[in-house]
Design a protein around this motif. Structure first.
Motif, PDB file in Angstrom:
ATOM      1  N   LEU A 213       0.828  -1.209   0.000  1.00 36.46           N
ATOM      2  CA  LEU A 213       0.000   0.000   0.000  1.00 36.46           C
ATOM      3  C   LEU A 213       0.863   1.260   0.000  1.00 36.46           C
ATOM      4  O   LEU A 213       0.525   2.248  -0.660  1.00 36.46           O
ATOM      5  N   GLU A 214       1.984   1.217   0.718  1.00 37.43           N
ATOM      6  CA  GLU A 214       2.898   2.364   0.715  1.00 37.43           C
ATOM      7  C   GLU A 214       3.416   2.606  -0.702  1.00 37.43           C
ATOM      8  O   GLU A 214       3.468   3.744  -1.178  1.00 37.43           O
ATOM      9  N   ARG A 215       3.772   1.536  -1.406  1.00 36.52           N
ATOM     10  CA  ARG A 215       4.265   1.682  -2.786  1.00 36.52           C
ATOM     11  C   ARG A 215       3.158   2.188  -3.706  1.00 36.52           C
ATOM     12  O   ARG A 215       3.380   3.059  -4.540  1.00 36.52           O
ATOM     13  N   LEU A 216       1.946   1.672  -3.535  1.00 35.89           N
ATOM     14  CA  LEU A 216       0.836   2.114  -4.373  1.00 35.89           C
ATOM     15  C   LEU A 216       0.428   3.555  -4.082  1.00 35.89           C
ATOM     16  O   LEU A 216      -0.134   4.221  -4.942  1.00 35.89           O
TER      17      LEU A 216
ATOM     18  N   ASP B 157       2.447  -2.648 -11.365  1.00 36.08           N
ATOM     19  CA  ASP B 157       2.064  -4.025 -11.674  1.00 36.08           C
ATOM     20  C   ASP B 157       2.665  -4.963 -10.626  1.00 36.08           C
ATOM     21  O   ASP B 157       3.414  -4.536  -9.742  1.00 36.08           O
ATOM     22  N   VAL B 158       2.329  -6.240 -10.720  1.00 36.35           N
ATOM     23  CA  VAL B 158       2.770  -7.214  -9.725  1.00 36.35           C
ATOM     24  C   VAL B 158       4.298  -7.304  -9.666  1.00 36.35           C
ATOM     25  O   VAL B 158       4.869  -7.418  -8.586  1.00 36.35           O
ATOM     26  N   GLY B 159       4.954  -7.244 -10.810  1.00 39.47           N
ATOM     27  CA  GLY B 159       6.418  -7.309 -10.820  1.00 39.47           C
ATOM     28  C   GLY B 159       7.049  -6.180 -10.032  1.00 39.47           C
ATOM     29  O   GLY B 159       7.953  -6.393  -9.216  1.00 39.47           O
ATOM     30  N   THR B 160       6.569  -4.981 -10.262  1.00 41.46           N
ATOM     31  CA  THR B 160       7.081  -3.807  -9.532  1.00 41.46           C
ATOM     32  C   THR B 160       6.805  -3.932  -8.045  1.00 41.46           C
ATOM     33  O   THR B 160       7.662  -3.632  -7.209  1.00 41.46           O
ATOM     34  N   LEU B 161       5.613  -4.390  -7.707  1.00 45.26           N
ATOM     35  CA  LEU B 161       5.241  -4.532  -6.302  1.00 45.26           C
ATOM     36  C   LEU B 161       6.030  -5.646  -5.628  1.00 45.26           C
ATOM     37  O   LEU B 161       6.390  -5.536  -4.453  1.00 45.26           O
ATOM     38  N   THR B 162       6.356  -6.702  -6.369  1.00 46.17           N
ATOM     39  CA  THR B 162       7.170  -7.788  -5.826  1.00 46.17           C
ATOM     40  C   THR B 162       8.557  -7.272  -5.471  1.00 46.17           C
ATOM     41  O   THR B 162       9.098  -7.585  -4.403  1.00 46.17           O
TER      42      THR B 162
ATOM     43  N   VAL C 177      -7.701  -1.669  -2.968  1.00 45.39           N
ATOM     44  CA  VAL C 177      -6.975  -1.405  -4.210  1.00 45.39           C
ATOM     45  C   VAL C 177      -7.906  -1.702  -5.384  1.00 45.39           C
ATOM     46  O   VAL C 177      -8.850  -2.476  -5.262  1.00 45.39           O
ATOM     47  N   THR C 178      -7.622  -1.064  -6.500  1.00 48.76           N
ATOM     48  CA  THR C 178      -8.364  -1.316  -7.731  1.00 48.76           C
ATOM     49  C   THR C 178      -7.397  -1.873  -8.770  1.00 48.76           C
ATOM     50  O   THR C 178      -6.174  -1.763  -8.606  1.00 48.76           O
ATOM     51  N   THR C 179      -7.970  -2.457  -9.815  1.00 46.98           N
ATOM     52  CA  THR C 179      -7.145  -2.996 -10.889  1.00 46.98           C
ATOM     53  C   THR C 179      -7.675  -2.522 -12.233  1.00 46.98           C
ATOM     54  O   THR C 179      -8.849  -2.167 -12.367  1.00 46.98           O
ATOM     55  N   ARG C 180      -6.765  -2.519 -13.192  1.00 45.92           N
ATOM     56  CA  ARG C 180      -7.141  -2.285 -14.586  1.00 45.92           C
ATOM     57  C   ARG C 180      -6.157  -3.079 -15.435  1.00 45.92           C
ATOM     58  O   ARG C 180      -5.035  -3.354 -15.010  1.00 45.92           O
ATOM     59  N   LYS C 181      -6.596  -3.459 -16.606  1.00 49.04           N
ATOM     60  CA  LYS C 181      -5.743  -4.232 -17.512  1.00 49.04           C
ATOM     61  C   LYS C 181      -5.025  -3.288 -18.461  1.00 49.04           C
ATOM     62  O   LYS C 181      -5.590  -2.318 -18.942  1.00 49.04           O
ATOM     63  N   GLU C 182      -3.762  -3.596 -18.687  1.00 48.03           N
ATOM     64  CA  GLU C 182      -2.952  -2.889 -19.673  1.00 48.03           C
ATOM     65  C   GLU C 182      -2.286  -3.978 -20.501  1.00 48.03           C
ATOM     66  O   GLU C 182      -1.226  -4.482 -20.132  1.00 48.03           O
TER      67      GLU C 182
ATOM     68  N   TYR D  63      -2.291  -2.152 -10.537  1.00 48.52           N
ATOM     69  CA  TYR D  63      -2.953  -1.908  -9.254  1.00 48.52           C
ATOM     70  C   TYR D  63      -2.821  -0.433  -8.883  1.00 48.52           C
ATOM     71  O   TYR D  63      -1.829   0.208  -9.210  1.00 48.52           O
ATOM     72  N   ALA D  64      -3.845   0.061  -8.172  1.00 47.28           N
ATOM     73  CA  ALA D  64      -3.847   1.458  -7.729  1.00 47.28           C
ATOM     74  C   ALA D  64      -4.686   1.579  -6.461  1.00 47.28           C
ATOM     75  O   ALA D  64      -5.503   0.703  -6.149  1.00 47.28           O
ATOM     76  N   LEU D  65      -4.495   2.673  -5.748  1.00 45.34           N
ATOM     77  CA  LEU D  65      -5.359   2.999  -4.620  1.00 45.34           C
ATOM     78  C   LEU D  65      -6.571   3.750  -5.163  1.00 45.34           C
ATOM     79  O   LEU D  65      -6.414   4.684  -5.944  1.00 45.34           O
ATOM     80  N   PRO D  66      -7.780   3.361  -4.753  1.00 43.74           N
ATOM     81  CA  PRO D  66      -8.976   3.992  -5.308  1.00 43.74           C
ATOM     82  C   PRO D  66      -9.267   5.383  -4.749  1.00 43.74           C
ATOM     83  O   PRO D  66      -9.986   6.154  -5.363  1.00 43.74           O
ATOM     84  N   HIS D  67      -8.734   5.703  -3.584  1.00 44.29           N
ATOM     85  CA  HIS D  67      -8.982   7.005  -2.964  1.00 44.29           C
ATOM     86  C   HIS D  67      -7.883   7.303  -1.949  1.00 44.29           C
ATOM     87  O   HIS D  67      -7.082   6.426  -1.626  1.00 44.29           O
TER      88      HIS D  67
END
Length: 114
Positions: free
Chosen positions: A37-40, A46-51, A74-79, A85-89
């Motif tokens: 959550l701190e990173r987001l 994406d998952v790789g960056t978060l890993t 968290v929210t998601t969207r496809k690219e 992944y992102a924080l919704p608010h």
């Protein structure tokens, strides 16, 4: 359980409100999820960056992200084939910031603050 309710806050039972808040705080009470959550809070990832950010095995990161997503934190969207992944608010960002600031005070890295 998804935490965002459509009810008017005035109509919600206080117990439901406290239960939802306890669930959010419970999800924040995990080191890996707190790092994610701190990173987001810095921006989408994406998952790789978060890993890389939390230095935990990718399957574990995916499981933590799934819990956060199901709770609506968290929210998601496809690219393409990637899931972003992102924080919704800003509420979650502020909670994470305050938790880390409190930890800094406890560890003596910052002077006390009201």
């Amino acid at each position: 359980m998804h935490l965002s309710g459509a009810q008017d806050p005035q109509q919600r039972d206080g117990g439901d409100r406290h239960a939802a808040a306890a669930q959010v705080l419970g999800l924040l009470a995990d080191r890996t999820r707190l790092i994610l959550l701190e990173r987001l809070a810095e921006g989408e990832a994406d998952v790789g960056t978060l890993t890389e950010a939390c230095a935990v095995a990718r399957p574990s990161v995916s499981q933590h992200l799934a819990r956060l997503r199901l709770a609506g934190l968290v929210t998601t969207r496809k690219e393409g084939r990637r899931v972003i992944y992102a924080l919704p608010h800003g509420h979650v960002k502020r909670l994470v910031d305050e938790a880390l600031r409190s930890a800094d005070h406890r560890l003596g890295d910052l002077p006390p603050h009201d």
